[in-house]
Design a protein around this motif. Structure first.
Motif, PDB file in Angstrom:
ATOM      1  N   VAL A  59      -8.180  -5.138  -3.501  1.00  0.00           N
ATOM      2  CA  VAL A  59      -9.628  -5.387  -3.569  1.00  0.00           C
ATOM      3  C   VAL A  59     -10.378  -4.128  -4.001  1.00  0.00           C
ATOM      4  N   ILE A  60     -10.271  -3.066  -3.194  1.00  0.00           N
ATOM      5  CA  ILE A  60     -11.016  -1.851  -3.513  1.00  0.00           C
ATOM      6  C   ILE A  60     -10.545  -1.267  -4.842  1.00  0.00           C
ATOM      7  N   ASP A  61      -9.210  -1.051  -4.924  1.00  0.00           N
ATOM      8  CA  ASP A  61      -8.682  -0.524  -6.185  1.00  0.00           C
ATOM      9  C   ASP A  61      -8.859  -1.522  -7.316  1.00  0.00           C
ATOM     10  N   GLY A 107      -2.231  -2.329   9.515  1.00  0.00           N
ATOM     11  CA  GLY A 107      -2.186  -1.292   8.489  1.00  0.00           C
ATOM     12  C   GLY A 107      -1.785  -1.845   7.133  1.00  0.00           C
ATOM     13  N   ALA A 108      -0.793  -2.765   7.150  1.00  0.00           N
ATOM     14  CA  ALA A 108      -0.362  -3.376   5.883  1.00  0.00           C
ATOM     15  C   ALA A 108      -1.487  -4.210   5.262  1.00  0.00           C
ATOM     16  N   ALA A 109      -2.279  -4.899   6.124  1.00  0.00           N
ATOM     17  CA  ALA A 109      -3.406  -5.687   5.619  1.00  0.00           C
ATOM     18  C   ALA A 109      -4.464  -4.776   4.993  1.00  0.00           C
ATOM     19  N   PHE A 110      -4.752  -3.667   5.654  1.00  0.00           N
ATOM     20  CA  PHE A 110      -5.710  -2.710   5.085  1.00  0.00           C
ATOM     21  C   PHE A 110      -5.176  -2.117   3.784  1.00  0.00           C
ATOM     22  N   LYS A 111      -3.863  -1.874   3.758  1.00  0.00           N
ATOM     23  CA  LYS A 111      -3.260  -1.341   2.528  1.00  0.00           C
ATOM     24  C   LYS A 111      -3.413  -2.330   1.386  1.00  0.00           C
ATOM     25  N   TRP A 112      -3.142  -3.641   1.676  1.00  0.00           N
ATOM     26  CA  TRP A 112      -3.308  -4.676   0.641  1.00  0.00           C
ATOM     27  C   TRP A 112      -4.757  -4.741   0.175  1.00  0.00           C
TER      28      TRP A 112
END
Length: 623
Positions: free
Chosen positions: A570-572, A560-565
């Protein structure tokens, strides 16, 4: 009057009771209880009417009665809401409504001083509506709809004491665990729909019979089975059920012993044609059930919370039922479901009566209850004898039929496991009895017998626990086996050697419990210290909860933390970069817009000059 034509009303009555309690009677406590009980009486009357009509007619598993109305219709998808009545439905309706009615009557006394009295009966009514809707469903989509409603009601009832952190954690644990299982169930039924174009049980049965892709059927069957693994608390998704004991004891009796957890077994029986067509999936079902029965029974022998002992007993017995279906007998599985519903509800309600008297769940805080609570004590003993499988009580007939079909199907290993589980079951139940009811009084409690609203349901359930097993006794013609079966009735021949062996095994378990906790021929504490590592492992439930906690803390949270990063950086980052570029470009271009007329004229003149020069250069080059 044809009861079957009005079978759709059976789930409607408690639904009406739920609405009335929430919007009309909520402030009048006893009127709320009466509304729920009257609705359940009506459902019981209609259910018994359906059962007797099925018994007196030619309705069989192959020739059910079905009717439906359109529910959802969009291009390419046509789903109906309907009712399917056959002996399987009729028996399940009777079991659910009888247990639910007795639990509601019992709850009048048990919940008498609770501020959430009306809310409790509203939740019970909503649950029974959901469970009965699941039972009468004629297709997987409708069943899944009510399956999820049952999960919601479980969440509400487990967390009834929502102000307690333990209850709030338990209902979240139950809800999340079942969502994992239900996702697999959903994928399975959608795969079936993609291939066969229908959710209807009868249409699927016909289509699967002529379908030859066994690999696909195995995948679909295993995915569908994941649903019962969660709902019927099979390993490895069993972890929610022991914690669910945080709910009021009547909830444990109704939902987590007799009805909701039995929904998974009912689903396996209802959709057995799918599993029969996928032998590998059936093996998975058998071994998951067998392992769960042993796994839970070993844990139960070390617990000291009376409701947790019964919870692990439920896990173990559900494993028995699943194992029976896995070895190919929906008759044995559903027979044990039927008998187990009565004596396990009796045991939970008896435990509730004891807890109500001593205000503690620990069996070591009880002791000597038989002196003050005669009805509770002896009805509990009857329930324990039935669970242990002592002749001629209900559990004897259904447990022995499971062992018999397992042995006849050639599953010797599972037969040995089932026999050992029978020994453990007798041992941990009578360990509980010799400590809590006939042991020394360990605390300064002032126990007294529960009121009639609580003891009368105990007596009725005790009577069922003694006699209900005879409906499936091998010497009874046109009994349970002639009602619920797959393809053709299977009348098991009496195996007296197995009966004698299983009885000796159960009596040995009771005898060992008496030696250790009744006669105290050997100090159990010394035995515990001698095998402390094993006892610690069992008491802590093989540390499965800790393993799951570690997995979520160190794997799921890190993922979850990796997806948050990735989302933030990246996305943001890409989105923010584009917006920053637009802002920077705008900031530069902003200076072009000066608002000065002379500047605009100069720019226009310069542009004209540039265009003229650009057009003139090629012309000069050609001269």
């Amino acid at each position: 009057m044809s009861w079957i034509d009005y079978a759709w009303l059976i789930p409607v009555f408690p639904a009406i009771a739920f609405v009335l309690i929430v919007f009309v009677t909520k402030k009048v406590r006893m009127l709320s209880a009466l509304t729920a009980i009257v609705a359940m009486v009506l459902s019981l009357i209609f259910s018994l009417g359906v059962l007797f009509q099925v018994l007196g007619s030619h309705i069989t598993m192959e020739t059910p009665v079905e009717y439906s109305i359109p529910w959802l219709s969009v291009p390419g998808v046509h789903i109906t809401a309907g009712v399917l009545i056959d002996p399987l439905t009729a028996v399940m309706l009777a079991v659910v409504t009888i247990i639910a009615l007795l639990v509601e009557i019992y709850s009048v006394g048990y919940m008498a001083d609770d501020e959430g009295f009306s809310r409790f009966f509203a939740y019970l009514s909503l649950f029974t509506f959901s469970m009965l809707g699941l039972v009468v469903a004629n297709n997987y989509f409708q069943m899944f709809f009510f399956w999820e409603l049952v999960g919601l009601c479980s969440y509400l009832l487990i967390g009834f004491y929502f102000y307690k952190n333990s209850a709030a954690d338990a209902n979240k644990k139950a809800f999340i665990t079942n969502r994992v299982a239900d996702f697999g169930f959903m994928l399975g039924i959608f795969f079936l729909w993609l291939v066969f174009g229908t959710f209807n049980f009868q249409e699927l049965a016909e289509a699967i019979h002529h379908y030859e892709n066994v690999g696909f059927l195995t995948l679909a069957a295993i995915l569908v089975f994941i649903g019962p693994v969660g709902k019927s608390a099979q390993f490895p998704l069993h972890v929610w059920l022991p914690d669910a004991m945080e709910g009021p004891t009547p909830v444990s009796a109704l939902i987590h012993a007799a009805t909701m957890v039995a929904a998974g077994v009912y689903l396996l029986a209802r959709g057995f044609v799918l599993f029969h067509a996928a032998p590998t999936a059936l093996l998975v079902v058998a071994y998951i059930g067998g392992f769960t029965s042993l796994f839970a029974a070993t844990i139960a022998i070390t617990q000291d919370d009376i409701k947790r002992i019964l919870a692990f007993s439920t896990l173990s017995q559900l494993g028995y039922m699943v194992m029976a279906i896995g070895v190919g007998s929906i008759t044995a599985g559903m027979f044990h479901l039927t008998t187990h519903a009565f004596f396990k509800a009796l045991l939970f309600l008896g435990a509730g009566s004891a807890i109500h008297a001593v205000h503690s769940n620990s069996i070591f805080d009880m002791g000597g209850l038989y002196k003050k609570m005669k009805v509770t004590t002896w009805t509990f003993v009857i329930g324990a004898l039935a669970l242990a499988g002592i002749f001629p009580l209900a559990g004897f007939w259904s447990k022995d039929e499971i062992l018999l079909v397992t042995k006849e199907a050639g599953f010797t290993g599972l037969y040995v496991i089932g026999s050992f589980v029978a020994f453990l079951t007798a041992f941990y139940m009578f360990r509980l009895i010799f400590i809590a009811f006939f042991g020394e009084k360990h605390s300064d409690h002032h126990a007294h017998e529960s009121p009639l609203t609580m003891t009368v349901p105990l007596i009725i359930l005790a009577v069922f626990s003694v006699f209900v097993g005879f409906i499936g006794a091998p010497f009874v013609e046109h009994g349970f086996a002639s009602l619920i079966y797959f393809e053709h009735p299977h009348h098991a021949e009496p195996d007296y050697g197995l009966m004698i062996t299983s009885t000796i095994i159960a009596l040995a378990g009771i005898g060992l419990a008496w030696l250790l906790y009744g006669k105290k021929a050997y100090d159990p504490e010394k035995l515990k210290q001698r095998f402390l590592p094993i006892w610690t492992l069992l008491y802590n439930k093989y540390y499965i909860d800790e393993v799951y906690q570690w997995f979520f803390d160190n794997v799921v949270m890190n993922i979850g933390a990796a997806f948050k990063w990735h989302d933030r950086k990246v996305i943001d980052g890409i989105a923010d970069g584009f917006s920053a570029l637009v802002r920077a470009t705008g900031a530069r271009l902003r200076f072009v817009q000066t608002g000065n007329l002379q500047t605009y004229a100069l720019v226009l003149f310069a542009a004209v000059v540039i265009v003229v020069l650009w057009m003139a250069v090629p012309a000069l080059g050609g001269m």
